[in-house]
Design an enzyme around this catalytic site. Structure first.
Site: not given
Ligand code: ITT
Length: 191
Positions: A11-13, A70, A150-152, A178
């Site tokens: 994941n580049a981010h 993770d 990204f994501g949420y 996080h």
């Protein structure tokens, strides 16, 4: 002397975020740098199990000191879901927009919108492993706000802030996220 460590992500981010936290004190290697092109195993039911599985695989197959993370979004009213299944909440195609839509739908009748992002990092070096956890608490808002991240990120508003993760710069998010919190523990351990 600079420590060389491989970060087990595609994941580049995330690579960008972590490089910003680590600065130039570590020589961060990507999977590409060590010529690892296969998918890393990630079949556990917890964040702890998955990050360990990825780091151990890399250590065993590539003989590099490494770490894997993770992360997941844990929503209180959904019993901690999507959690370890955050990336594929709406299906194996792993589309962020679909995941967000499903989450908003599942939360639409709930009064409690509290949630947390949680990261577990496993560091594997010299045949031993150590795990580090980072948490940021917040709320799931009803509509998307912001375009960064990204994501949420567009629906997560961290506690004490009036903007979502997607409305923050990389640096702002990198101070409180996080992942940042877990990585700060990793860095403190390494130093
Ligand atoms: P890799 O496994 O390739 O590292 P990933 O996208 O699966 O990348 P994670 O395991 O860290 O990343 O996170 C799983 C999912 O949790 C991710 O796809 C997002 O949906 C969500 N997530 C994790 N961290 C996030 C963050 O900082 N902002 C928004 N969503 C995040």
């Amino acid at each position: 002397m600079k420590k060389s460590l491989c970060f087990a992500t595609n994941n580049a981010h995330k690579l960008e975020e972590i490089q910003a936290i680590l600065g130039d004190s570590f020589d961060l290697l990507s999977l590409k740098d060590i010529n690892c092109i296969e998918e890393l195993p990630e079949t556990g039911n917890t964040l702890e199990a998955n990050s360990l599985q990825k780091a151990q695989y890399l250590y065993d197959h590539y003989q590099v000191n490494c770490f894997a993370d993770d992360s997941g979004l844990e929503v209180s009213a959904l019993g901690g879901e999507p959690g370890v299944y955050s990336a594929r909440y709406a299906g194996e195609q792993r589309v962020h927009a679909d995941n967000i839509n499903l989450l908003l739908k599942n939360l639409s009748s709930k009064a409690d919108r509290s949630a947390q992002f949680r990261t577990v990092i496993t560091l594997f070096q010299n045949g031993e492993y150590h795990q580090f956890e980072g948490i940021i608490k917040g709320q799931i808002i009803e509509e998307l706000r912001g375009t960064d991240g990204f994501g949420y990120d567009p629906i997560f508003m961290p506690e004490g802030f009036d903007k979502t993760f997607a409305e923050m710069s990389l640096e702002e998010k990198g101070e409180i996220s996080h992942r940042a919190r877990a990585f700060q523990k990793l860095v403190a351990f390494l130093k």
